[in-house]
Write a protein that holds these residues in place. Structure first.
Motif, short mmCIF file in Angstrom:
data_model
loop_
_atom_site.label_atom_id
_atom_site.label_comp_id
_atom_site.label_asym_id
_atom_site.label_seq_id
_atom_site.Cartn_x
_atom_site.Cartn_y
_atom_site.Cartn_z
N ARG A 167 71.62 47.51 18.72
CA ARG A 167 72.46 47.12 17.60
C ARG A 167 73.37 47.71 18.11
NH1 ARG A 167 69.47 48.44 12.67
NH2 ARG A 167 67.55 46.52 12.52
N SER A 178 72.50 51.90 9.03
CA SER A 178 72.12 52.40 7.96
C SER A 178 73.78 53.26 8.17
CB SER A 178 71.40 52.99 7.25
OG SER A 178 70.68 53.96 8.22
N GLY A 179 73.79 54.18 6.85
CA GLY A 179 75.46 55.04 7.33
C GLY A 179 73.78 56.69 7.51
N GLY A 180 73.14 57.48 7.72
CA GLY A 180 72.54 58.21 8.82
C GLY A 180 71.81 57.76 9.56
N GLN A 181 72.19 56.21 10.13
CA GLN A 181 71.61 55.67 11.61
C GLN A 181 72.58 55.79 12.60
OE1 GLN A 181 69.89 52.46 10.51
NE2 GLN A 181 67.41 52.66 10.09
N ARG A 218 73.30 59.04 13.14
CA ARG A 218 72.50 60.01 14.17
C ARG A 218 73.07 59.31 15.82
NH1 ARG A 218 66.80 58.30 12.52
NH2 ARG A 218 67.71 57.33 10.89
N PHE A 251 75.12 66.15 9.90
CA PHE A 251 73.68 65.50 9.06
C PHE A 251 73.96 65.67 7.72
CE2 PHE A 251 71.96 69.66 11.59
CZ PHE A 251 71.78 68.43 13.16
N ALA A 294 74.34 62.81 5.99
CA ALA A 294 73.73 62.25 5.82
C ALA A 294 72.43 61.49 5.82
CB ALA A 294 74.71 60.66 6.54
N LEU A 295 71.81 62.90 6.36
CA LEU A 295 70.64 62.72 6.34
C LEU A 295 69.23 62.74 5.08
CD1 LEU A 295 70.58 63.77 10.33
CD2 LEU A 295 70.57 61.31 9.15
N SER A 337 66.35 57.44 5.94
CA SER A 337 67.23 57.48 6.24
C SER A 337 66.98 56.03 7.11
CB SER A 337 68.26 57.63 7.78
OG SER A 337 69.01 57.02 8.34
N GLY A 338 67.46 54.71 6.36
CA GLY A 338 67.47 53.51 7.17
C GLY A 338 66.28 52.69 6.20
N SER A 389 70.87 51.77 0.59
CA SER A 389 72.04 51.09 0.17
C SER A 389 72.24 50.01 0.44
CB SER A 389 73.10 51.52 1.68
OG SER A 389 73.45 52.74 1.54
N GLN A 409 79.09 53.98 0.62
CA GLN A 409 78.75 55.85 1.36
C GLN A 409 79.90 55.55 2.39
OE1 GLN A 409 75.65 54.29 3.39
NE2 GLN A 409 75.19 56.53 4.10
N GLU A 420 75.27 58.47 -1.95
CA GLU A 420 75.68 59.68 -1.45
C GLU A 420 76.84 59.98 -1.78
OE1 GLU A 420 73.64 59.72 2.43
OE2 GLU A 420 72.38 58.95 2.40
N HIS A 464 70.27 61.99 -0.28
CA HIS A 464 68.98 62.68 0.37
C HIS A 464 68.58 63.68 0.35
CE1 HIS A 464 72.64 63.24 2.66
NE2 HIS A 464 72.54 64.25 2.33
#
Ligand SMILES: Nc1ncnc2c1ncn2[C@@H]1O[C@H](COP(=O)(O)OP(=O)(O)OP(=O)(O)O)[C@@H](O)[C@H]1O
Ligand SMILES: Nc1ncnc2c1ncn2[C@@H]1O[C@H](COP(=O)(O)OP(=O)(O)OP(=O)(O)O)[C@@H](O)[C@H]1O
Ligand SMILES: NCCCCNCCCN
Ligand SMILES: [Mg+2]
Ligand SMILES: [Mg+2]
Lengths: 263, 317, 355, 305, 355
Positions: free
Chosen positions: C129, C135-138, C141, C161, C163-164, E38-39, E43, E82, E159, E192
């Motif tokens: 990808r 996504s934001g959290g992805q 990471r 962390f 956004a997790l 997450s994911g 969103s 976000q 968030e 989250h």
């Protein structure tokens, strides 16, 4: 109201594309004339003038000269222009605004004057090498485009990405190669395409700098038109359009044009 | 095998020039003649800039650049010793260049018009002023081939001449209502005529006009009753060239009866070699020497800067 | 392995003083967390330590070598930017591999390590990808994986962390804890989550307005906050002025709320005006008074349900408010408007210097 | 760059870079500057010097004797001053129209699905692929007295007489806008492509209509590209020669028309150089203003941090 | 005031199904929170409700009107992205004023409301700054102010407090709670943070992989999670397979850990295989067995200090692990390696359908 506005926009957009293409479409149509002079609508359809154009030593030789010249001028001006764009966008030195403007002077000075000035200067130095002369002249006139397009993109580039590059161990040249240049790809491609086309299309500068052995296509066309008024020029133009379309299609298929001209 | 560089106009002109003169010369001597395309003023500029070490060994120049070249001392003196065929050339094609150049051929300027759009066909320069032609005439822009001739011709219709151009300016000012536009070259002019943007091209040589005529367009070309203006191209051998002998051999070849006939019949032009005879279409379409109206370019050239200014402001402005 | 020190850093943006005499010392292999309110200068400090911006005064030492002007890329840093700063023109794989490429790690080794790092952040399947497709959290990471994969000697993490969700966050915390300890990485960490700070760190520095208020091991900050700012930041609440009636190593006696009660030992002299604080979760509410050392009566004015606990506001007769957190523990929540007694054990009282 | 902005100067590459004797990034301007100075400024200087020499047609070498006669001739002539004004006016108009239309086209490309984007770009670049002479013929076929447009208008009875469009000042404008549009569009796209789409979304959620999103978000953020395009198109218009010559009427001469005349017809390089000097000075002054303004306008948000 | 409904939304990116049959119903003035890993598509859902992207199937209704194709700007929403999405070319004041300008609010009124909104997010003094000159948390607060200032009928927040420290976060939560309730704003919120979700919301929807696992009032989700996923997400832990020996409205009896013990009532039939879970904070550790209904003995293998609590891992003889959170409550923490007894009250046991 809003709907009207957006409908108006859509109509305007379509009209603008028509505006851009209509005269070219006419040229293509005219190129299929069989008769000795262009007429619209074409009198008898024929590819006669395509054959004539392809058989002309002047046109084909000019085409070759123009191709290498445009490529070489772009290759010279591109790195130089990109480097200068960096210096102007990222440096903190006095007089940047002035220097940025000075880089535009090749656009402002009429081509004939650039041509004559370069001719005189090189003659003064005893350099009679036409390819070198042409290259210098063309590199000059395309330099502003390579600079401008990249400069505009650099202004809005997120500097944290460069920082991330540095943090992860990239040297300055690696940051350039792996982070900045890929992101500027669109701008650089735009600059290169403009440069190539403009060099390819130039008459005024080339006129004074060429030689019997090194004549560009536009000069060959211009000379041809001193005595001829037939559809072969339309045929050449039509072939250029079609060739470009073909190249664009291939590039699109192979790489995706959007990748090259996109952000 | 050696060779030298000269200049050439493009299109059919080049084709016929090569076929009638250059190819046979190259074959005969086993040398290569490089021909530079471009414009006369550029060739002249190149000659002037590279005077010490010429890039163009032999310039083939039209009026008025040929006269400018002579005034600037670009060409070396030519003589029948090196170029025996000069003896057969009418002296006026040699003397007007101070014997530093010699003419290759001449063409005549006339009027081209649309037979379908013009009610009363023009026959003389003065017919251009016909109010019926309002907005239907195109005249060469200053600097374009035919423009100086236009001015002199206009002056002559009002009793002036090349040293008294005032009447010419006055006449052209009066022509303004009829002028749709000043054309920038013969293609430009013929295009307007062909598409009907104008009905009359005021001052053009025969070659482009006959291209339209021969393709069946409703166009006619006339040499005005009061005399055609003359166009001429001439050979100038650059003073410091290392290939002077070869150039002169070439000129001699070009002036030979055979070459002159072959070339002039092909491009529809008048030979400078008195022995050469025209045939076919050329015989009909090229006026005899006595129909030509010459004038003294040497008188016009020093005024060019001033003429241009006046033209810009009084006629085109 | 790197011993990182920041000495008397000072930095202004225009007229605003952003860092005002910041000094930090992170022994090799240790984990230091910067904690502080939004805008206090945490990111600015990190940027200077990383070498991305230069201080107006002060210097950075790594293993006793002044690196203030050393090029960033020679510092062997891994960094997670607050804004992620993922390369938009590179796939996730390429983003993560970037630092390895710069370190001329071989292709096969690169692949292996990238795969492992992506597994650590639970993104095995996202290698192809591009960042815009995450996504934001992805995205966050990926930024973490990119920093960890180079096994840096110094790891700088700016709210990595944020956004997790909690589960993922805890898993990531555990990974981070393990990796830094295992490889002996010196880490400088920014978070706005006190629990995270206490859990991960060898020491915590609490910042406020460009200054460091207190630095020390987590327990020290938690148990002995130096002042109200740190105390508040460590989750203390219910600050009340009090008088230290008796003080001694065995315990002290305070007067507040119009009564006297026991409290832990204090180094302050008897008779001082002090500020006391009690954690909301150390207070117990009951309908009746019970026999503990300290208790006050008040009226319940607000109840907010939190899941495993509820937060109550108790209005005291003298106008003060107490914030109380009660574990839900299966009972029905107390209802607003009722009269309640608040009790706390002597040891629950923190005695601070009065501001 | 104002003093204020200088203080806020971002500490990016530049500040970090000079560590340990690294050459500053500003040095990267040198190759370009060298090309410009050696290739253009010195040769051009020699020609411009001649604007200070006594005018003498046919003389093509600079001399030591200095005079302001050429400048006096230009300044005293209403005609030439008028040409300067006309050139500036036409260039400004061309630039304005190009900017407006270029924005419309630029947005159409920007908003297009990636799959059609390439083709739209090729269509936009197409005008540059056809030699001006052939293109002019195309225009005659379309706009001429007997051209397609007039045929349609007359067939519809909208006009009895053909509209005279070719060989007029508006025709020059049409021709210039047509060829310069690609330059504007490409410049604008450079900036548009850097606009985060979530910004337009944010504006929409805040109640901005499409027009307001454009006016308040897209337009300001595309200022760098707009400035670039303006600069290029204005310069090109000021120095355009062939289009006015072929599409213009009897009174469409621009400064370059007369510069060409002086260099190639009358061989009065001295006066030609004078006009070049004036052209350069006027254009550079205007461009300096545009470059400066654009830099001032974007100072707060270009590159900060 | 707006009644927002999403009906059977479906959305794919390429071959990836991102939303799979999402339906939501937010009565006018209510506050719904999306919670999920997450994911999972939070969103994406928000963007569709806002009108920023269109669903492949399904529709959005506002006050029973189908607005799926209605332009965004006509929906009177306020949204916090976000990624903040602040306008880089506008000062903070201009950013916040933007929505008011679009609504043609007068200049003086604009100023007043912008000032108030900035005060609400504690950024009174930052009006002249540009976004790039702000810290991460400050940027986020500007985004919040920008969304609140227009007093939208629908507020969408992705968030919004992710970058804020706890104190600020709580202050912002309180502001948000107050504003939405006061103005009757319908709110759709992504976080989250389970606590935040439970505290702010009228109802909570837990999402997983593009589907909604459970939706209901906070207490319901917390007390009666439908399955293990929701339970885990609600902070439950210590999942153990068990057998429902007796079931009834008064309580049930389970067998697990090789013993039988009491548990709360369950609707499942006696004899079912079930999964049970106990919150770590509901388990008490003691060196000796005490007389409560359920107890197991194990060895302490890990202790992590958290400030007001410590997390312990207890290894049971059968290889299972228990996670236990003990309030620090002043005692010295237990030391790793010792043998301990874990106890929990019957009501602390959650009975879930076996996965
Ligand atoms: N443009 C895209 N192309 C492909 N996949 C995408 C795209 N945008 C989002 N996705 C995928 O859709 C899924 C849902 O994304 P979404 O942004 O809704 O998640 P989220 O619940 O908001 O997560 P987070 O809490 O991490 O922000 C993710 O798996 C993401 O990778
Ligand atoms: N370029 C800048 N110009 C002016 N002020 C700035 C700039 N960058 C940061 N600041 C200010 O410096 C202060 C410290 O910023 P910093 O980013 O270090 O905060 P932080 O502690 O990381 O906050 P957060 O938790 O919100 O990210 C802030 O008040 C911020 O407004
Ligand atoms: N100043 C001379 C630059 C030459 C550029 N020519 C542009 C022509 C566009 N077709
Ligand atoms: Mg920060
Ligand atoms: Mg999200």
């Amino acid at each position: 109201m809003n709907r009207l506005l957006s409908l108006g926009m859509r109509v305007l957009t379509v009209l603008l594309y028509v505006f851009l293409l209509a005269p070219l479409a006419m040229v293509v149509v005219v190129s299929f004339n069989g008769g000795p002079v262009p007429s619209f609508p074409p009198t008898d359809l024929s590819l006669h003038w395509y054959g004539e154009a392809l058989a002309s030593d002047n046109f084909m030789g000019g085409l070759l000269t123009s191709l290498w010249l445009a490529a070489a001028a772009t290759l010279v001006a591109l790195p130089v222009g990109v480097a200068a764009a960096f210096a102007i966008a990222r440096g903190r030195w006095p007089g940047r605004t002035l220097v940025e403007s000075l880089f535009l002077s090749p656009l402002i000075v009429p081509g004939i004057v650039i041509g004559i000035a370069v001719l005189v200067a090189m003659a003064g130095l005893g350099i009679g090498n036409a390819p070198l002369r042409l290259l210098l002249g063309h590199a000059l006139i395309v330099l502003p485009y390579t600079l401008r397009t990249v400069l505009a993109a650099l202004t809005r580039m997120d500097p944290t990405l460069e920082e991330a590059g540095i943090v992860f161990g990239a040297s300055r040249s690696q940051v350039l190669r792996h982070i900045l240049l890929p992101q500027l790809r669109g701008a650089i491609a735009a600059g290169a395409i403009l440069s190539f086309i403009l060099s390819f299309d130039d008459v005024s500068v080339s006129l004074f700098l060429g030689s019997a052995q090194h004549t560009t296509l536009p000069i060959a066309i211009m000379s041809y038109m001193q005595y001829n008024f037939d559809p072969s020029i339309a045929a050449i133009s039509a072939m250029l359009i079609l060739a470009t379309l073909a190249i664009a299609l291939v590039v699109e298929r192979v790489f995706g044009l959007k990748k090259i001209l996109g952000s | 095998a050696g060779g030298f560089t000269s200049t050439v106009f493009g299109g059919v002109w080049e084709k016929n020039y090569r076929a009638a003169i250059v190819d046979s010369f190259e074959k005969k001597l086993g040398v290569k003649v490089a021909l530079k395309l471009g414009t006369a003023s550029e060739w002249l500029t190149n000659g002037m800039v590279n005077r010490a070490k010429p890039e163009i060994d032999m310039l083939l120049l039209p009026y008025p650049d040929s006269i400018k070249a002579v005034r600037a001392g670009i060409g070396m003196p030519l003589s029948p010793d090196k170029i025996p065929n000069i003896r057969n050339v009418h002296p006026m094609w040699f003397d007007q260049f101070r014997k530093e150049a010699v003419g290759l051929d001449y063409v005549a300027y006339g009027i081209a018009y649309r037979t379908d759009l013009v009610k009363k066909p023009p026959e003389a320069w003065s017919d251009l002023w016909d109010p019926a032609l309002k907005g239907r005439v195109t005249v060469p822009n200053i600097g374009v081939w035919g423009s100086w001739e236009m001015l002199v011709a206009a002056a002559r219709t009002r009793g002036g001449d090349e040293s008294n151009l005032d009447p010419g300016f006055k006449a052209l000012r009066e022509l303004r209502p009829n002028i749709r536009r000043f054309f920038s070259g013969s293609t430009d002019a013929m295009q307007m005529l062909d598409t009907g943007e104008v009905s009359v091209v005021a001052m053009t040589t025969n070659i482009p006009a006959y291209a339209l005529i021969d393709s069946g367009k409703p166009v006619k070309f006339v040499f005005p009753k009061d005399g055609s203006m003359v166009g001429m191209v001439s050979y100038h051998v650059a003073r410091n060239t290392a290939n002077a002998d070869l150039c002169m051999q070439f000129i001699d070849h070009a002036l030979s009866k055979e070459c002159q006939e072959a070339f002039c019949n092909a491009v529809i032009a008048g030979p400078t070699n008195r022995l050469a005879r025209l045939s076919g279409k050329a015989a009909e379409r090229v006026p005899a020497l006595d129909q030509l109206k010459l004038f003294d370019w040497a008188k016009v050239i020093p005024q060019m800067s001033e003429i241009t200014d006046r033209w810009n402001q009084e006629i085109a402005g | 392995m790197a011993h990182v020190r920041a000495e008397r850093l000072r930095k202004s943006h225009g007229s605003q003083l952003v860092l005002d005499d910041i000094s930090l010392d992170i022994p090799s292999g240790q984990f230091l967390t910067l904690l502080g309110p939004s805008g206090c200068g945490k990111s600015s400090t990190l940027r200077i330590v990383a070498g991305l911006s230069s201080p107006d005064a002060g210097r950075i030492l790594i293993d006793d070598r002044d690196v203030t002007r050393l090029e960033v890329q020679k510092r062997n840093i891994g960094m997670v930017f607050q804004s992620h700063a993922l390369f938009p023109h590179m796939s996730v794989n390429e983003n993560v591999a970037f630092g390895l490429r710069m370190r001329k790690v071989s292709g096969a080794e690169q692949q292996r390590r990238v795969r492992r790092a992506l597994a650590q952040v639970r993104l095995e399947d996202f290698g192809e990808r591009f960042p815009q497709q995450l996504s934001g959290g992805q995205q966050q990471r990926v930024a973490i994986a990119r920093a960890l994969v180079v096994e840096p000697s110094i790891l700088i993490l700016d709210e990595p962390f944020g956004a997790l969700d909690r589960k993922l966050r805890e898993a990531m915390q555990t990974e981070l804890y393990g990796i830094t300890r295992e490889l002996g990485i010196t880490a400088l960490f920014v978070t706005h989550d006190q629990e995270e700070a206490l859990m991960l760190s060898d020491s915590v520095a609490v910042m406020n307005r460009g200054r460091i208020e207190q630095v020390g091991p987590p327990a020290e900050l938690y148990e002995k906050p130096r002042n109200r700012f740190v105390a508040e930041f460590m989750g203390l609440d219910n600050f009340v002025r009090a008088r230290l009636e008796q003080a001694g190593p065995q315990g002290s006696v305070l007067s507040a709320f119009g009564q006297r009660f026991e409290a832990p030992a204090s180094a302050l002299p008897a008779g001082s005006e002090v500020e006391i604080a009690v954690r909301p979760e150390r207070i117990r509410l009951a309908p009746q008074a019970q026999d503990t050392s300290a208790r006050v009566c008040g009226r319940l004015t607000q109840a907010i349900y939190h899941g495993h606990a509820s937060d109550y506001t108790v209005q005291l007769p003298d106008g003060q408010q107490l914030l109380v957190r009660q574990e839900s523990a299966g009972q029905a929540p107390l209802s607003v408007g009722t009269e309640v007694w608040a009790h706390w054990p002597p040891l629950a009282v923190n005695i601070l210097e009065a501001a | 760059m104002t003093a204020h902005a200088a203080i806020l100067a971002p500490d990016s590459l530049t500040v970090v870079a000079p560590a340990r004797g690294r050459p500053p990034v500003g040095l990267l301007v040198l190759p370009g500057l060298a090309l410009l100075v050696l290739g253009l400024f010195l040769p051009l200087g020699q020609v411009l010097w001649m604007s200070l020499n006594p005018p003498e047609p046919g003389v093509i070498a600079p001399v030591a004797e200095l005079t302001l006669a050429n400048y006096a001739r230009l300044m005293r002539s209403d005609f030439y001053l008028g040409i300067v004004v006309r050139t500036l006016w036409l260039s400004a108009l061309t630039t304005l129209l190009t900017a407006v239309f270029g924005m419309v086209l630029g947005l159409s490309v920007w908003r297009a699905r990636p799959s059609v984007r390439g083709m739209l770009l090729v269509m936009i670049l197409a005008p540059l692929l056809v030699s001006i002479v052939a293109r002019t013929y195309g225009w005659v076929v379309l706009l001429g007295d007997k051209g397609a447009l007039n045929s349609v208008l007359m067939a519809l009875g909208l006009t009895d007489e053909p509209l005279r469009i070719m060989y007029t000042q508006p025709a020059v404008l049409i021709g210039l806008v047509h060829v310069f549009l690609p330059f504007m569009v490409l410049s604008l796209l450079g900036a548009l492509d850097r606009i985060d789409p979530s910004l337009t979304e944010a504006a929409a959620t805040l109640g901005a209509s499409r027009w307001h999103v454009f006016r308040h978000v897209i337009l300001p953020l595309s200022v760098p590209g707009l400035a670039s395009g303006t600069i290029i198109v204005f310069s090109l218009s000021m120095s355009s020669y062939v289009t006015p010559a072929l599409m213009g009427g009897s009174r469409s001469g621009l400064m370059t028309t007369f510069i060409y005349q002086q260099f190639s017809v009358t061989m009065n390089w001295h006066f030609g150089a004078t006009m070049v000097a004036v052209l350069l000075a006027a254009t550079l002054a205007l461009l300096l203003a545009v470059v400066g303004w654009s830099r001032w306008y974007t100072r707060q948000w270009s590159l900060a941090r």
